[in-house]
Write an enzyme that holds these catalytic residues in place. Structure first.
Site, PDB file in Angstrom:
ATOM      1  N   CYS A 148     -23.435   5.131  12.661  1.00  0.00           N
ATOM      2  CA  CYS A 148     -23.619   4.402  13.451  1.00  0.00           C
ATOM      3  C   CYS A 148     -23.702   4.259  14.800  1.00  0.00           C
ATOM      4  CB  CYS A 148     -22.678   2.572  13.113  1.00  0.00           C
ATOM      5  SG  CYS A 148     -23.430   1.361  13.159  1.00  0.00           S
ATOM      6  N   HIS A 151     -23.826   1.914   6.769  1.00  0.00           N
ATOM      7  CA  HIS A 151     -22.047   2.597   6.737  1.00  0.00           C
ATOM      8  C   HIS A 151     -22.681   2.662   5.487  1.00  0.00           C
ATOM      9  CE1 HIS A 151     -19.848   1.696  10.614  1.00  0.00           C
ATOM     10  NE2 HIS A 151     -21.276   0.435  11.054  1.00  0.00           N
ATOM     11  N   PRO A 164      15.858 -10.179  -2.123  1.00  0.00           N
ATOM     12  CA  PRO A 164      15.324 -11.245  -0.763  1.00  0.00           C
ATOM     13  C   PRO A 164      14.177 -11.177  -1.813  1.00  0.00           C
ATOM     14  CG  PRO A 164      15.816  -8.849  -0.280  1.00  0.00           C
ATOM     15  CD  PRO A 164      16.051  -9.424  -1.579  1.00  0.00           C
ATOM     16  N   LYS A 183      -0.704  -6.187  -1.714  1.00  0.00           N
ATOM     17  CA  LYS A 183      -0.919  -6.878  -2.444  1.00  0.00           C
ATOM     18  C   LYS A 183      -3.123  -6.775  -2.713  1.00  0.00           C
ATOM     19  CE  LYS A 183      -0.282 -10.979  -0.193  1.00  0.00           C
ATOM     20  NZ  LYS A 183      -0.548 -10.697   1.170  1.00  0.00           N
ATOM     21  N   LYS A 237      18.245  -9.052 -14.048  1.00  0.00           N
ATOM     22  CA  LYS A 237      18.598  -9.927 -13.079  1.00  0.00           C
ATOM     23  C   LYS A 237      17.619 -11.006 -12.687  1.00  0.00           C
ATOM     24  CE  LYS A 237      21.973  -9.317  -9.225  1.00  0.00           C
ATOM     25  NZ  LYS A 237      22.317  -8.525  -8.713  1.00  0.00           N
ATOM     26  N   LYS A 239      17.568  -3.313  -3.619  1.00  0.00           N
ATOM     27  CA  LYS A 239      18.496  -5.092  -3.829  1.00  0.00           C
ATOM     28  C   LYS A 239      17.659  -6.490  -4.219  1.00  0.00           C
ATOM     29  CE  LYS A 239      21.826  -5.174  -3.087  1.00  0.00           C
ATOM     30  NZ  LYS A 239      23.343  -5.055  -3.787  1.00  0.00           N
ATOM     31  N   ILE A 255      -4.068  -3.844  -2.712  1.00  0.00           N
ATOM     32  CA  ILE A 255      -4.036  -3.007  -4.006  1.00  0.00           C
ATOM     33  C   ILE A 255      -3.430  -3.260  -4.986  1.00  0.00           C
ATOM     34  CG2 ILE A 255      -3.278  -0.495  -3.939  1.00  0.00           C
ATOM     35  CD1 ILE A 255      -5.270  -0.284  -1.646  1.00  0.00           C
ATOM     36  N   SER A 292       5.007  -8.366   4.616  1.00  0.00           N
ATOM     37  CA  SER A 292       3.414  -7.890   4.269  1.00  0.00           C
ATOM     38  C   SER A 292       3.168  -6.557   4.503  1.00  0.00           C
ATOM     39  CB  SER A 292       2.947  -8.617   5.666  1.00  0.00           C
ATOM     40  OG  SER A 292       3.413  -7.299   6.678  1.00  0.00           O
ATOM     41  N   GLU A 348     -19.868   4.483   4.362  1.00  0.00           N
ATOM     42  CA  GLU A 348     -18.833   4.180   3.546  1.00  0.00           C
ATOM     43  C   GLU A 348     -18.384   3.737   2.626  1.00  0.00           C
ATOM     44  OE1 GLU A 348     -19.292   4.088   6.868  1.00  0.00           O
ATOM     45  OE2 GLU A 348     -18.193   3.250   7.825  1.00  0.00           O
TER      46      GLU A 348
HETATM   47  N1  GLN Z   1     -21.930  -0.124  19.058  1.00  0.00           N
HETATM   48  C1  GLN Z   1     -23.125  -0.271  18.672  1.00  0.00           C
HETATM   49  C2  GLN Z   1     -23.715  -1.318  17.434  1.00  0.00           C
HETATM   50  O1  GLN Z   1     -23.456  -2.291  18.343  1.00  0.00           O
HETATM   51  C3  GLN Z   1     -22.440   0.928  16.620  1.00  0.00           C
HETATM   52  C4  GLN Z   1     -21.827  -0.662  15.845  1.00  0.00           C
HETATM   53  C5  GLN Z   1     -21.364  -0.072  15.035  1.00  0.00           C
HETATM   54  O2  GLN Z   1     -20.759   1.239  15.115  1.00  0.00           O
HETATM   55  N2  GLN Z   1     -20.308  -0.159  13.496  1.00  0.00           N
HETATM   56  O3  GLN Z   1     -25.034  -1.178  17.607  1.00  0.00           O
END
Ligand code: GLN
Length: 555
Positions: free
Chosen positions: A399, A530, A203, A30, A236, A200, A32, A26, A532
């Protein structure tokens, strides 16, 4: 005439399915690999979607500790999934729906539910074929939902493991049903032992044989290794593993994961796959935007030093940066956009319980506090927030990071004695962060799986705020994952003390963004969501960009 209903199991006859399985061990990438294949096929004008199958009994990834499983990625429609779904979204620059993620647990749950509802018409329900059939049903449904020309299906785990046998069975059944529409790609690892200094192939040969014993045959082998695979070894592998030499693809370690699609194109991977599947491209390969992004990622001269102070970095002797993978990638995308070279340092929040350690933060241009749960490291995070606020260091809280920014502000600026979050100290006098009312009931009933406020919700921004300036709009959509929120009883007092709630839910009940005014601090922003999760290579997130810009300018 009666309208014909489309059955959920129906599929467009033209859809092609590419299964990606892993051999030898592992962790060879996989996810990416699947994302990169998806990316180059999309560049041919094809509609591509990607599915991840995880072998766990957990119904979703939400109940797993990030130090065990890495980041929990939340899809737009709220499903808590594996971080690979994040890779798919980043490489395809598209949202993935929840039908594109399944675990052993979720598949069994559906089958058992159907059995309880008499949907099997009284017959014996069996592991084979009913479990693989449910897997296939979901794959075809995902194809239909995406109206996909090609569906990538990444099977978690490694070939030879007991856990993924039923998924291999699903591949076998699908390939028997429509051989011309199914391709199997094995991602294998080729070691170069230091003592021998030679690559090699054994594997990989063994792994292919194990795959064959499940009745599944690879059409292509992608060779992950520290170096490129030479022609001799390609031949091979071809001979011993029943694939054509041109379908043995070299995938050496590269400087960045975003180089991989370009490397695949140099090796004609997409045309090889299209040939195997009898598919014609819809346009000439267009990776212009991707190439531009990769070029920009290598072009920055000036650095910007960001500390990510998280609570899940340590696992024995190892540092787990995977836990915050989307945060790290989001920082990079925005830095590249600003032509900056990001230098990201992972710091463990627990270290800052000792205030003497705070001077270590002096070398950073910006501090980011990611999400989290529970008591561990909280004291350290609060100390870091206080440091950033008082020393004018650009600080971005996500968050839990945002919630703790509010707690710190309530204690040290509003001087409440003493303020906390209900999550860590329910007996505190001032619970400035409290459990959301609908969550209280769920906690009491121990309904903890998939029950947080999850997925995408709209928010409204205050005109003229730092947030609105960054987004260049006052209406946004962001993804959430939390049980707690800013307690509405304290909003007036916090506002009077100088904390601005610049983003709220459209009905103004939930606080989504907090910030300090620019005359008080160069960048002190916390978000309940979030961001991100929606940052992409080709679409960096505006708040991350604003944070990095402020960090660079405050240097
Ligand atoms: N623990 C916090 C909540 O549940 C923040 C959660 C988080 O950061 N994803 O509200």
């Amino acid at each position: 005439m009666k309208k014909k209903k489309i059955k959920a199991t129906a599929t467009q006859p033209t859809t092609k399915y590419i299964f990606v399985v892993g051999g030898v061990m592992s962790g060879v990438g996989k996810g990416i690999t699947s994302s990169s294949i998806a990316c180059v096929l999309q560049a041919q004008g094809l509609v591509v979607t990607a599915i991840k199958i995880d072998p766990y009994i957990n119904v979703d990834a939400g109940t797993m500790n990030p130090t065990e499983h890495g980041e929990v990625f939340v899809l737009k429609d709220g499903l808590e999934t594996d971080q690979d779904m994040g890779n798919y979204e980043r490489f395809l620059n598209a949202d993935m729906p929840s039908i594109n993620y399944m675990t052993t647990g979720s598949v069994y749950q559906s089958v058992i539910e159907k059995e309880r509802n008499l949907e099997y018409g009284g017959r014996n329900v069996e592991v084979v074929p009913d479990i693989p059939l449910e897997v296939i049903r979901r794959i075809k449904k995902a194809a239909l939902v995406a109206a996909a020309d090609v569906v990538l299906i990444e099977v978690g785990g490694t070939v030879g493991e007991y856990q993924n046998v039923l998924f291999l069975e699903a591949i076998r059944m699908m390939k028997t049903e429509q051989p011309e529409n199914v391709a199997v790609v094995m991602v294998s690892y080729l070691p170069v032992p230091g003592s021998i200094g030679e690559m090699k192939t054994k594997p990989t040969q063994t792994a292919v044989r194990m795959l064959n014993s499940a009745g599944v045959f690879a059409d292509m082998i992608i060779c992950r290794s520290s170096m490129s695979v030479d022609q001799k070894r390609k031949e091979k592998i071809a001979t011993f593993c029943n694939v054509r030499a041109e379908n043995v693809i070299s995938s050496p370690d590269l400087q960045s994961i975003y180089d991989i699609p370009l490397n695949y194109e140099a090796d004609n991977l997409s045309s090889r796959l299209l040939a195997i599947l009898g598919l014609t491209p819809k346009k000439r390969t267009d990776l212009k935007a991707w190439k531009q992004f990769v070029k920009q990622s290598k072009g920055g001269v000036d650095t910007v030093k960001i500390a990510v102070v998280g609570k899940y970095f340590n696992s024995g002797e190892f540092v787990l940066s995977d836990v915050y993978i989307s945060v790290l990638e989001a920082i990079k995308f925005s830095a590249y956009k600003l032509n900056l070279k990001p230098e990201i340092t992972y710091l463990s929040a627990q270290d800052f319980t000792d205030k003497k350690q705070l001077k270590r933060l002096g070398v950073f241009d910006g501090i980011l506090l990611p999400g989290g749960f529970g008591k561990t490291g909280v004291e350290g995070m609060l100390n870091v927030i206080e440091y950033a606020r008082k020393h004018d260091v650009p600080c971005f809280g996500i968050c839990y990071g945002m919630q703790l920014m509010v707690v710190e502000f309530a204690n040290h600026v509003l001087h409440l004695k003493y303020a906390s979050t209900e999550e860590i100290d329910p007996s505190a006098k001032h619970l400035v962060i409290g459990v959301m009312p609908d969550q209280r009931e769920k906690i009491a009933k121990k309904e903890m799986g998939g029950s947080m406020r999850l997925g995408q919700y709209p928010a409204r921004l205050k005109t003229g705020s730092l947030a609105a300036k960054a987004y260049k709009t006052t209406e946004i959509l962001e993804r959430h994952r939390h049980r707690y929120e800013v307690n509405p009883e304290y909003i007036e007092r916090l506002t009077a003390a100088g904390l601005s709630f610049s983003g709220t839910s459209p009905d103004s009940t939930l606080m989504e963004i907090v910030e300090l005014p620019p005359e008080e601090h160069p960048f002190f922003v916390g978000v309940q969501f979030h961001p991100e999760l929606q940052a992409r290579p080709l679409a960096p997130h505006p708040l991350f960009t604003a944070f990095l810009k402020a960090a660079y300018e405050a240097k």
